[in-house]
Design an enzyme around this catalytic site. Structure first.
Site, PDB file in Angstrom:
ATOM      1  CG  HIS A 155      -0.330  -0.019   2.544  1.00  0.00           C
ATOM      2  ND1 HIS A 155       0.422   1.017   3.053  1.00  0.00           N
ATOM      3  CD2 HIS A 155      -0.383  -0.970   3.511  1.00  0.00           C
ATOM      4  CE1 HIS A 155       0.802   0.717   4.280  1.00  0.00           C
ATOM      5  NE2 HIS A 155       0.346  -0.489   4.570  1.00  0.00           N
ATOM      6  CB  CYS A 157       1.369  -3.627   5.105  1.00  0.00           C
ATOM      7  SG  CYS A 157      -0.267  -4.189   5.620  1.00  0.00           S
TER       8      CYS A 157
END
Length: 170
Positions: free
Chosen positions: A126, A145
């Site tokens: 992301h 992430c």
């Protein structure tokens, strides 16, 4: 006469503003070679998008706040290692755009269950960080992430399709 010129200028500026705002979208198009695999090298902080003829693009990345080792449990701050696939897309991500990684796989779930813990989930590539909310002074700031800049995730989002394999190395 001046009133007509002023009215024309305002109309022209309005048209230009409308045109520019239409171009200012986070959704890009891509018509280049197909991305056939992603390779992520945690130690080198590098994401590679491969095509049939080799590397198409490379990106510097940030990882979870505990970047060493394979993700095993929810909340450990680690980024997974192993073979997964891109399995979902989030156009409304809190982090601009995001593409999901199929963690946990069966082996990850079995290991965590044997330890009586949750393996966690929701691992994404992301954009970010979000100014004023996420730490901008640290390279590895996510909860597990993989982060890139907002501009980079726009490009990655347009290039990578669901079902694309991703291999994550230490």
């Amino acid at each position: 006469m001046q009133y007509i010129r002023l009215t024309r200028r305002i109309a022209l500026l309005g048209a230009v503003a409308t045109l520019l705002s239409a171009c200012a979208t986070k959704f890009r198009s891509y018509d280049g070679p197909q991305v056939t695999r992603l390779r992520l090298f945690k130690g080198r902080r590098l994401l590679v998008l491969d095509g049939a003829e080799g590397a198409l693009r490379t990106y510097p990345i940030g990882l979870g706040f505990a970047p060493i080792g394979h993700k095993q449990f929810e909340g450990d701050g680690r980024t997974p290692e192993g073979s997964y696939v891109i399995d979902r897309r989030n156009p409304d991500s809190r982090f601009h755009l995001s593409i999901g990684i199929s963690y946990p796989n069966a082996q990850d779930r079995d290991f965590a269950a044997a330890e009586g813990r949750s393996p966690g989930g929701d691992i994404f590539i992301h954009g970010g960080p979000r100014p004023g909310i996420d730490p901008v002074d640290k390279r590895d700031w996510t909860a597990g992430c993989i982060s890139v800049t907002d501009r980079q995730i726009e490009e990655i989002y347009s290039m990578v399709r669901n079902g694309t394999p991703i291999d994550i190395y230490s």
